[in-house]
Design an enzyme around this catalytic site. Structure first.
Site, PDB file in Angstrom:
ATOM      1  N   GLU A  94      21.937  41.823  15.430  1.00 20.11           N
ATOM      2  CA  GLU A  94      21.996  41.161  16.725  1.00 20.11           C
ATOM      3  C   GLU A  94      23.299  41.393  17.475  1.00 20.11           C
ATOM      4  O   GLU A  94      23.309  41.465  18.700  1.00 20.11           O
ATOM      5  CB  GLU A  94      21.773  39.642  16.561  1.00 20.11           C
ATOM      6  N   SER A 364       1.053 -25.022   6.178  1.00 21.80           N
ATOM      7  CA  SER A 364       2.036 -25.753   5.358  1.00 21.80           C
ATOM      8  C   SER A 364       3.251 -24.932   4.961  1.00 21.80           C
ATOM      9  O   SER A 364       4.203 -25.485   4.390  1.00 21.80           O
ATOM     10  CB  SER A 364       1.353 -26.293   4.101  1.00 21.80           C
TER      11      SER A 364
END
Length: 689
Positions: A94, A364
């Site tokens: 590259e 409860s």
């Protein structure tokens, strides 16, 4: 003629001096321009990393929980975790001059221009690695001059603010490798099922060739094309001096073992939990949308074993043909860390989270905040109230209201019972009398202190849980009771890091004291009563149906309304809560339906504690434990047939001894004395007998 020549020479010298001066000025201006550009680039800093990153969620044990790819699978890894073969192959093919230029390679640009002119077409690229990295930072790919100028400026900013290794790292982590895979780490996993640090020279040279044409050079699409490209790359590596000719041949001939890709449907793990993680991360980091979650490393509190266990228990307990839904949450009571969460039976069918979003009547289970507040305001486990049908009057004058609660199945003691019995038997009359004693506003305030944020209404029935709340809030409140009153909140995330390891958030480790530690411990011990049959009276303790299944020490409380069934309880290391019911307020008429919550809870807790040492709850320093007769709350004597160790805040423990059984004791002593005298008489009369 000589004069003219002399004038001409003087004119040339003058022009030369002007040209030199102009050149110097232009050079100075050029240098100043470069300096200004450098300063601007330095001030602006590096360009933003706008490419989507894969977000990774980890379980509490650091194993993988989930990956969010946002359309692009990419894992950012530092350059030291990338195989040197990848770096050599990439630079060779590259940008051979990468470490020597400053973002632009004039020689390469000129060479590309000549090649393009000869071919009368674009045949050779001139972009450096830095330029390509700058291009990768854009989400848009329109080919305009404005974009190209911005890319060039990005290139300058990259070179100004980063060293070469940092730029190369960015490039390798953003480049496209085909098949929806971005970055070298994702490519390495996808093609070879290994980390990028483990790639061989042969594998690296294959991957380095893909970005030029991801579809054309993918070994999965065309292995022949990929090998041709690999040959070019290996030759370039040899030319650049990275490898020898022998290594070049060996790498090309090496057999490649590609990862077998199976397109299997992946079942989401704990999807309700993952949703809560996303919400909490957005909240903690002040994010506004899903896109901002890109590239994060999120460390969660989930225990995968406990999560699977909870899912198994829910699936095994609830009738699959029933439309009953469930919410489940398990937490560490010391920290609030959520270990397991279920928001419903089927996430695909309904992502609505019944553990954190649904508000339901807790029944409860609301008596736990109630009795904690009562202990804090002077009541003790021995406090006596009469359990009988009662009409209560609340308010004054025109605002006066009457309220007539009832016990389950209309069972009453019709006599005094202790607070210890009241919570274990879930006596409603005792609960409302307690709330009347402390005041409904006090119960609301205490609930807030325990982390219950739902809109609780200060009504007479609040003590019996008629005001809807969330399961996660109730489990959090119970956790605070167990941990001695330290403030916690349901926590799903322990730490968040950016893609490059920067810590963005970390959960606090300190928890401030909110509740009274001694009152919390007394409440904890009271809650063990639902499993203690020594507290049986006019009815059995509410844990009676699951008592035989318990092998560890738990504190807990159940709750039932016509439409809801709850069970919440804890050990010293784990608090868990279960809600079951129908989404649309359909009543639960079957006994089996009402027992789902308790059975899920006890089976989960028992298996979660399997193989662990039985732990008792550690008393706080300000409490004292004494033996009492649980029927009247008085200090037990040796004559009491039923005794129970009960804890009190120091100074509130009973001082009066139980005398209910002394009369029977005296009768037995008299009988024993009379028998002794009778035996003595017959021994004298009949000494041979």
């Amino acid at each position: 003629m000589e004069l003219n020549a002399s004038k001409y020479q003087q004119k040339l010298k003058k022009m030369g001096r002007r040209a030199i001066a102009l050149s110097i000025i232009l050079l100075i201006l050029f240098c100043i321009s470069l300096g200004v550009m450098w300063m601007i680039a330095k001030i602006q800093g590096a360009p933003p990393l706008s490419v989507p990153q894969t977000t990774i969620l980890y379980n509490a044990d650091k194993s993988l929980l989930e990956e969010m790819h946002h359309g692009q699978k990419r894992y950012w890894v530092p350059i030291e975790n990338i195989s040197p073969h990848v770096i050599q192959a990439t630079i060779s093919v590259e940008d051979q001059n990468f470490y020597n230029h400053h973002g632009f390679d004039p020689k390469r640009i000129a060479g590309a221009a000549v090649a393009d002119l000869k071919a009368m077409a674009k045949v050779q690229g001139a972009s450096t690695i830095t330029q390509q990295y700058a291009r990768n930072l854009f989400l848009e790919h329109d080919k305009t001059w404005i974009r190209k100028l911005r890319e060039a400026w990005y290139t300058v900013r990259l070179e100004t603010n980063y060293d070469k290794d940092h730029i190369l790292e960015g490039y390798l982590n953003t480049i496209y490798y085909g098949h929806g895979v971005y970055g070298i780490e994702a490519a390495s996993r996808y093609y070879f099922n290994k980390n990028a640090s483990k790639l061989t020279r042969s594998e690296a040279s294959i991957l380095a060739g893909i970005p030029k044409g991801p579809s054309y050079y993918s070994p999965f699409n065309n292995l022949e094309n990929a090998k041709e490209r690999q040959k070019i790359i290996l030759a370039a590596m040899q030319k650049e001096g990275f490898i020898t000719q022998e290594e070049e041949k060996k790498a090309f001939a090496a057999k490649l073992s590609f990862h077998e890709i199976k397109e299997e449907e992946k079942k989401d793990i704990a999807p309700y939990f993952v949703d809560e993680v996303k919400k909490q991360v957005k909240e903690k980091l002040h994010l506004t949308n899903e896109r901002e979650l890109h590239g994060l490393r999120i460390y969660t509190t989930l225990n995968p074993k406990l999560q699977k266990l909870a899912e198994k228990k829910v699936e095994k307990t609830i009738d699959p043909d029933s439309s009953i839904q469930t919410g489940f949450i398990a937490m560490n009571p010391k920290t609030g860390a959520v270990k397991a969460l279920i928001g419903g039976k089927d996430y695909e069918e309904s992502p609505f989270n019944r553990a954190t979003q649904a508000v339901r009547q807790p029944g409860s289970t609301m008596k736990v905040p109630l009795y904690y507040a009562a202990i804090e305001h002077g009541l003790t486990p021995s406090t006596l109230f009469k359990s009988e049908p009662t009409v209560f009057t609340f308010g004054k004058g025109t605002k006066e209201t009457q309220y007539k609660p009832s016990n389950y199945h209309d069972y009453y003691a019709n006599d005094n019972i202790t607070l210890s019995q009241a919570i274990a038997l879930s006596d409603n009359i005792y609960a409302v009398k307690t709330m009347q004693y402390i005041g409904v506003d006090q119960l609301v305030q205490t609930s807030r202190e325990m982390g219950i944020k739902s809109n609780i209404k200060p009504v007479p029935s609040l003590a019996l849980g008629t005001s809807p709340v969330r399961l996660s809030e109730m489990v959090n409140a119970y956790g605070m009771i167990e941990n001695g009153g330290r403030e916690i909140e349901p926590t799903f995330v322990t730490k968040v890091e950016s893609y490059d390891g920067k810590v963005l958030y970390e959960a606090p480790k300190e928890h401030k004291q909110v509740l009274d530690e001694d009152a919390a411990y007394v409440t904890t011990h009271l809650m063990t009563g639902m499993f203690d049959e020594r507290l049986n009276d006019y009815t059995t303790v509410t844990g009676n149906s699951i008592n035989e299944k318990t092998t560890h020490i738990y504190g807990g409380k159940s709750g039932t309304t016509q439409t809801d069934s709850w069970m919440i309880g804890f050990s010293p290391s784990l608090v868990a809560g279960v809600w079951t019911g129908y989404d649309k307020d359909q009543t639960m008429d079957k006994v089996t339906e009402r027992s789902y919550a308790k059975n899920i809870w006890v089976s989960f807790m028992e298996e979660a504690h399997k193989g662990k040492t039985v732990q008792a709850f550690s008393p706080s320093k300000g409490v004292v434990g004494v033996l009492v007769n649980p029927d009247n709350g008085k200090l037990a004597t040796k004559d009491c047939p039923n005794t129970r160790l009960t804890y009190y805040v120091k100074g509130t423990e009973p001082t009066e001894y139980c005398d209910e059984h002394m009369e029977h004791t005296e009768e037995k002593k008299q009988e024993k004395q009379e028998k002794k005298e009778e035996d003595g008489f017959w021994k004298k009369v009949l000494p041979w007998a």
